[in-house]
Motif scaffolding. Structure first.
Motif, PDB file in Angstrom:
ATOM      1  N   THR A 253     -53.213   8.073  95.418  1.00  0.00           N
ATOM      2  CA  THR A 253     -54.016   7.861  94.209  1.00  0.00           C
ATOM      3  C   THR A 253     -53.175   7.247  93.099  1.00  0.00           C
ATOM      4  OG1 THR A 253     -53.559  10.069  93.277  1.00  0.00           O
ATOM      5  CG2 THR A 253     -55.452   9.852  94.775  1.00  0.00           C
ATOM      6  N   TYR A 254     -51.874   7.051  93.337  1.00  0.00           N
ATOM      7  CA  TYR A 254     -50.979   6.434  92.356  1.00  0.00           C
ATOM      8  C   TYR A 254     -50.249   5.301  93.053  1.00  0.00           C
ATOM      9  CZ  TYR A 254     -47.199   5.887  88.950  1.00  0.00           C
ATOM     10  OH  TYR A 254     -46.310   5.370  88.037  1.00  0.00           O
ATOM     11  N   MET A 255     -50.547   4.065  92.660  1.00  0.00           N
ATOM     12  CA  MET A 255     -49.999   2.913  93.384  1.00  0.00           C
ATOM     13  C   MET A 255     -49.817   1.707  92.469  1.00  0.00           C
ATOM     14  SD  MET A 255     -53.418   2.357  95.727  1.00  0.00           S
ATOM     15  CE  MET A 255     -54.291   3.900  95.512  1.00  0.00           C
ATOM     16  N   PRO A 256     -49.055   1.828  91.383  1.00  0.00           N
ATOM     17  CA  PRO A 256     -48.898   0.690  90.475  1.00  0.00           C
ATOM     18  C   PRO A 256     -48.221  -0.512  91.120  1.00  0.00           C
ATOM     19  CG  PRO A 256     -47.318   2.424  89.972  1.00  0.00           C
ATOM     20  CD  PRO A 256     -48.285   3.005  90.950  1.00  0.00           C
ATOM     21  N   PHE A 257     -47.392  -0.273  92.141  1.00  0.00           N
ATOM     22  CA  PHE A 257     -46.715  -1.364  92.836  1.00  0.00           C
ATOM     23  C   PHE A 257     -47.158  -1.464  94.293  1.00  0.00           C
ATOM     24  CE2 PHE A 257     -43.738  -0.122  89.441  1.00  0.00           C
ATOM     25  CZ  PHE A 257     -43.593  -1.339  88.803  1.00  0.00           C
ATOM     26  N   GLY A 258     -48.332  -0.914  94.601  1.00  0.00           N
ATOM     27  CA  GLY A 258     -48.795  -0.898  95.979  1.00  0.00           C
ATOM     28  C   GLY A 258     -48.139   0.240  96.742  1.00  0.00           C
TER      29      GLY A 258
ATOM     30  N   ALA B 288     -37.345  -3.195  88.894  1.00  0.00           N
ATOM     31  CA  ALA B 288     -38.176  -3.189  87.686  1.00  0.00           C
ATOM     32  C   ALA B 288     -38.070  -1.861  86.956  1.00  0.00           C
ATOM     33  CB  ALA B 288     -39.624  -3.490  88.050  1.00  0.00           C
ATOM     34  N   VAL B 289     -38.154  -0.757  87.698  1.00  0.00           N
ATOM     35  CA  VAL B 289     -38.121   0.570  87.078  1.00  0.00           C
ATOM     36  C   VAL B 289     -36.751   0.843  86.456  1.00  0.00           C
ATOM     37  CG1 VAL B 289     -38.199   3.044  87.564  1.00  0.00           C
ATOM     38  CG2 VAL B 289     -39.944   1.536  88.521  1.00  0.00           C
ATOM     39  N   GLN B 290     -35.684   0.503  87.175  1.00  0.00           N
ATOM     40  CA  GLN B 290     -34.341   0.771  86.655  1.00  0.00           C
ATOM     41  C   GLN B 290     -34.056  -0.047  85.396  1.00  0.00           C
ATOM     42  OE1 GLN B 290     -30.952   1.472  89.360  1.00  0.00           O
ATOM     43  NE2 GLN B 290     -29.944  -0.268  88.380  1.00  0.00           N
ATOM     44  N   SER B 291     -34.404  -1.319  85.409  1.00  0.00           N
ATOM     45  CA  SER B 291     -34.141  -2.150  84.234  1.00  0.00           C
ATOM     46  C   SER B 291     -35.038  -1.745  83.062  1.00  0.00           C
ATOM     47  CB  SER B 291     -34.333  -3.636  84.568  1.00  0.00           C
ATOM     48  OG  SER B 291     -35.575  -3.890  85.169  1.00  0.00           O
ATOM     49  N   ALA B 292     -36.258  -1.262  83.352  1.00  0.00           N
ATOM     50  CA  ALA B 292     -37.140  -0.772  82.289  1.00  0.00           C
ATOM     51  C   ALA B 292     -36.561   0.483  81.651  1.00  0.00           C
ATOM     52  CB  ALA B 292     -38.533  -0.500  82.837  1.00  0.00           C
ATOM     53  N   LYS B 293     -36.092   1.411  82.471  1.00  0.00           N
ATOM     54  CA  LYS B 293     -35.521   2.646  81.939  1.00  0.00           C
ATOM     55  C   LYS B 293     -34.281   2.367  81.092  1.00  0.00           C
ATOM     56  CE  LYS B 293     -37.065   5.915  85.498  1.00  0.00           C
ATOM     57  NZ  LYS B 293     -36.634   6.863  86.553  1.00  0.00           N
ATOM     58  N   LEU B 294     -33.440   1.476  81.558  1.00  0.00           N
ATOM     59  CA  LEU B 294     -32.224   1.170  80.815  1.00  0.00           C
ATOM     60  C   LEU B 294     -32.549   0.565  79.457  1.00  0.00           C
ATOM     61  CD1 LEU B 294     -29.188   1.283  80.912  1.00  0.00           C
ATOM     62  CD2 LEU B 294     -29.168  -0.901  82.117  1.00  0.00           C
TER      63      LEU B 294
ATOM     64  N   PHE C 195     -39.987 -14.927  90.188  1.00  0.00           N
ATOM     65  CA  PHE C 195     -40.191 -15.251  88.777  1.00  0.00           C
ATOM     66  C   PHE C 195     -41.536 -14.731  88.285  1.00  0.00           C
ATOM     67  CE2 PHE C 195     -36.937 -18.743  88.851  1.00  0.00           C
ATOM     68  CZ  PHE C 195     -36.249 -18.330  87.732  1.00  0.00           C
ATOM     69  N   ILE C 196     -42.591 -15.065  89.014  1.00  0.00           N
ATOM     70  CA  ILE C 196     -43.947 -14.800  88.546  1.00  0.00           C
ATOM     71  C   ILE C 196     -44.251 -13.300  88.534  1.00  0.00           C
ATOM     72  CG2 ILE C 196     -46.384 -15.237  88.924  1.00  0.00           C
ATOM     73  CD1 ILE C 196     -44.721 -17.658  88.040  1.00  0.00           C
ATOM     74  N   ALA C 197     -44.177 -12.673  89.717  1.00  0.00           N
ATOM     75  CA  ALA C 197     -44.541 -11.263  89.827  1.00  0.00           C
ATOM     76  C   ALA C 197     -43.529 -10.368  89.129  1.00  0.00           C
ATOM     77  CB  ALA C 197     -44.672 -10.877  91.298  1.00  0.00           C
TER      78      ALA C 197
ATOM     79  N   ALA D  56     -44.513  -7.820  85.817  1.00  0.00           N
ATOM     80  CA  ALA D  56     -44.480  -6.377  86.042  1.00  0.00           C
ATOM     81  C   ALA D  56     -43.563  -5.687  85.037  1.00  0.00           C
ATOM     82  CB  ALA D  56     -44.020  -6.080  87.464  1.00  0.00           C
ATOM     83  N   LEU D  57     -42.372  -6.227  84.817  1.00  0.00           N
ATOM     84  CA  LEU D  57     -41.425  -5.599  83.907  1.00  0.00           C
ATOM     85  C   LEU D  57     -41.866  -5.748  82.450  1.00  0.00           C
ATOM     86  CD1 LEU D  57     -38.856  -4.099  83.380  1.00  0.00           C
ATOM     87  CD2 LEU D  57     -37.563  -6.218  83.686  1.00  0.00           C
ATOM     88  N   VAL D  58     -42.340  -6.927  82.086  1.00  0.00           N
ATOM     89  CA  VAL D  58     -42.805  -7.135  80.709  1.00  0.00           C
ATOM     90  C   VAL D  58     -43.943  -6.182  80.377  1.00  0.00           C
ATOM     91  CG1 VAL D  58     -43.941  -8.755  79.144  1.00  0.00           C
ATOM     92  CG2 VAL D  58     -42.074  -9.547  80.588  1.00  0.00           C
ATOM     93  N   SER D  59     -44.908  -6.060  81.267  1.00  0.00           N
ATOM     94  CA  SER D  59     -46.064  -5.196  81.016  1.00  0.00           C
ATOM     95  C   SER D  59     -45.645  -3.741  80.867  1.00  0.00           C
ATOM     96  CB  SER D  59     -47.081  -5.338  82.147  1.00  0.00           C
ATOM     97  OG  SER D  59     -47.628  -6.638  82.184  1.00  0.00           O
ATOM     98  N   ALA D  60     -44.783  -3.277  81.772  1.00  0.00           N
ATOM     99  CA  ALA D  60     -44.348  -1.881  81.725  1.00  0.00           C
ATOM    100  C   ALA D  60     -43.670  -1.564  80.396  1.00  0.00           C
ATOM    101  CB  ALA D  60     -43.411  -1.579  82.894  1.00  0.00           C
ATOM    102  N   LEU D  61     -42.740  -2.408  79.966  1.00  0.00           N
ATOM    103  CA  LEU D  61     -42.017  -2.163  78.727  1.00  0.00           C
ATOM    104  C   LEU D  61     -42.915  -2.310  77.499  1.00  0.00           C
ATOM    105  CD1 LEU D  61     -38.606  -3.921  79.459  1.00  0.00           C
ATOM    106  CD2 LEU D  61     -38.954  -1.499  78.939  1.00  0.00           C
ATOM    107  N   ALA D  62     -43.721  -3.361  77.474  1.00  0.00           N
ATOM    108  CA  ALA D  62     -44.561  -3.621  76.304  1.00  0.00           C
ATOM    109  C   ALA D  62     -45.582  -2.508  76.086  1.00  0.00           C
ATOM    110  CB  ALA D  62     -45.257  -4.969  76.443  1.00  0.00           C
ATOM    111  N   TYR D  63     -46.289  -2.117  77.144  1.00  0.00           N
ATOM    112  CA  TYR D  63     -47.291  -1.065  76.992  1.00  0.00           C
ATOM    113  C   TYR D  63     -46.633   0.283  76.692  1.00  0.00           C
ATOM    114  CZ  TYR D  63     -50.997  -4.168  78.646  1.00  0.00           C
ATOM    115  OH  TYR D  63     -51.906  -5.194  78.762  1.00  0.00           O
TER     116      TYR D  63
END
Length: 489
Positions: A418-423, A435-441, A275-277, A281-288
């Motif tokens: 040098t690119y590690m948004p999700f570790g 997260a990425v798939q649901s954001a793209k959709l 729930f928390i993480a 992560a998904l809200v931030s990606a879509l909103a920004y």
């Protein structure tokens, strides 16, 4: 807590996260709560679990997020995005409008974090817990409570409570509130949020919500069928946990006698962190992402053209394989996650004395067992040695053929580690693909149907809340844009 070693050299980062992962397996913190304490649950989440407990949980959950499982969940995500569009058409776009920033037209104002938060809760409820919660109803208690919670308390504090003994929680709440008040005064009222609810109360809410989901699943009749007359078969996150738990007893409760399978507290801990993480992560990606597209119409038009090409080939729907063909969409989302990473620092802890060697190999340092390390993700994502013009939002960085850099040439390739948004490495975020798939959709459906633009309330550049939370997470003061319907092709 002792001193923290900050590591920004990519070769050393590889050593920590991958090459010598067994020596840096644990995140910082630890501790355990007493019997019956809520911390006894939170400390068992995969985010906080240590050593063999973490390995066991990771092994059990890894099959949940394979490409095959995500393909199976695609239909659920598609329905979530369709409901989001329905909400926009039937509710949001019928409200009183506001003028665009240039005053040329009237559009509906959209609070990106709140609206994308509702969509994210729908994705989590359906894909992870098999719950259709009607999140867009005005009287939906789940949506209301979740949005209020995340608006009032930073996610990092909810995670922090899982790594501290319970008696520290009130002290942390008071300390953070004090720091935020001081920052607010110094910055002229633009500091941290006020009147935040106690972390313990918020954690109790999510734990009880998870218990309710488990109870509903266990109480379903054997052989129950859905509305289509077919047997109900669940392939979601919750079912995998239940199947990986000890056998159910005759009362429908989870039996915790075995030590080789997940206990009920471990299952609740995973639900909590999902729930928390997952939410943030998904809200931030879509909103920004939508915020950037609103103020950069040339990028929005280019993305619209790419999506339109797929719709032209496939009538009115885009399937699982179509998403992979959207190269510019992928680049836009990657640049969003570079510019606004969900977590701005990664933390690790050494399990024994170890020698770290830099990329040149000319220097090394011996660090002692138990040393805390921090990898500054945000700083690395904005390091001009790795990313020319780092403050420029430029998706071409991630295109296979790109141009337009400061010298007119191609953008340099992204260097590893040098690119590690999700570790990175074995302890990266398990839910990255989801997260990425649901954001793209969601982006496909939104950009193809609506146009986003700045309005008077749009902050550009976005202003971030300062204070104690700034070390862990980017928190924009507000992300508001205008939205109006396109002519559907």
């Amino acid at each position: 807590m002792g001193p923290v070693l900050i590591v920004a050299d990519r070769v050393v980062i590889k050593q920590i996260l991958v090459k010598d992962f067994h020596l840096f397996r644990n995140r910082g913190g630890g501790g355990s709560g007493g019997p019956g304490s809520i911390h006894q649950i939170l400390s068992k989440s995969i985010f906080v679990a240590r050593d063999d407990q973490w390995r066991q949980i990771r092994t059990i959950f890894s099959p949940t997020f394979t490409a095959a499982k995500l393909r199976h969940m695609y239909g659920l995500m598609d329905r979530c995005s369709a409901d989001l569009i329905g909400h926009f058409d039937n509710s949001l776009l019928t409200t009183a409008g506001t003028e665009t920033a240039d005053g040329t037209e009237t559009v509906a104002a959209l609070d990106l974090r709140q609206t994308m938060g509702t969509y994210t809760m729908d994705v989590i409820a359906r894909c992870a817990f098999g719950i259709q919660s009607d999140v867009y109803l005005t009287d939906n208690q789940l949506t209301s409570r979740v949005n209020q919670t995340f608006a009032a308390i930073p996610v990092w504090r909810l995670i922090l409570t899982a790594s501290l003994p319970k008696f520290w929680w009130k002290l942390v709440d008071r300390l953070v509130s004090l720091v935020d008040r001081i920052v607010s005064i110094v910055s002229g009222g633009k500091g941290g949020q006020q009147q935040q609810p106690p972390s313990e109360n918020v954690s109790h809410f999510f734990i009880q919500l998870s218990r309710d989901f488990i109870k509903k699943r266990l109480n379903r009749e054997v052989g129950a069928v859905g509305t289509d007359g077919q047997p109900l078969i669940f392939n979601d996150f919750l079912q995998l946990m239940i199947d990986s738990s000890t056998d159910n007893d005759s009362n429908g409760q989870l039996n915790n006698n075995s030590t080789r399978r997940l206990t009920e507290n471990e299952i609740l801990g995973q639900c909590y962190v999902f729930f928390i993480a997952g939410y943030d992560a998904l809200v931030s990606a879509l909103a920004y992402c939508l915020h950037e597209l609103a103020v950069r119409p040339e990028l929005q038009d280019r993305l619209y053209d790419e999506i339109s090409g797929l719709f032209a080939d496939n009538e009115s729907t885009i399937d699982y394989n179509d998403l992979k063909r959207l190269e510019f969409m992928d680049a836009v989302l990657k640049e969003t996650l570079r510019h606004y990473p969900p977590v701005i620092n990664l933390e690790r802890e050494t399990r024994q004395d170890v020698t770290l060697t830099d990329r040149i190999g000319s220097s090394s340092i011996v660090i002692a067992n138990g040393t805390q390390l921090e990898i500054p993700v945000y700083a690395i994502h904005h390091d001009r040695d790795y990313y020319p013009e780092p403050d420029l939002f430029e998706p071409n960085r991630f295109m296979s053929t790109s141009g337009g850099g400061a010298d007119g040439g191609q953008w340099p390739p992204i260097e590893s580690y040098t690119y590690m948004p999700f570790g990175l490495g074995p302890r990266n975020c398990l839910g990255t693909r989801l997260a990425v798939q649901s954001a793209k959709l969601a982006l496909v459906k939104l950009v193809s149907r609506y146009r986003f633009s700045p309005v008077a309330d749009t902050q550009w550049p976005p202003e971030f809340i300062s204070g104690a939370s700034r070390r862990f997470q980017l928190q924009a003061d507000r992300l508001i844009v205008g939205i109006h319907k396109r002519v559907v092709f």
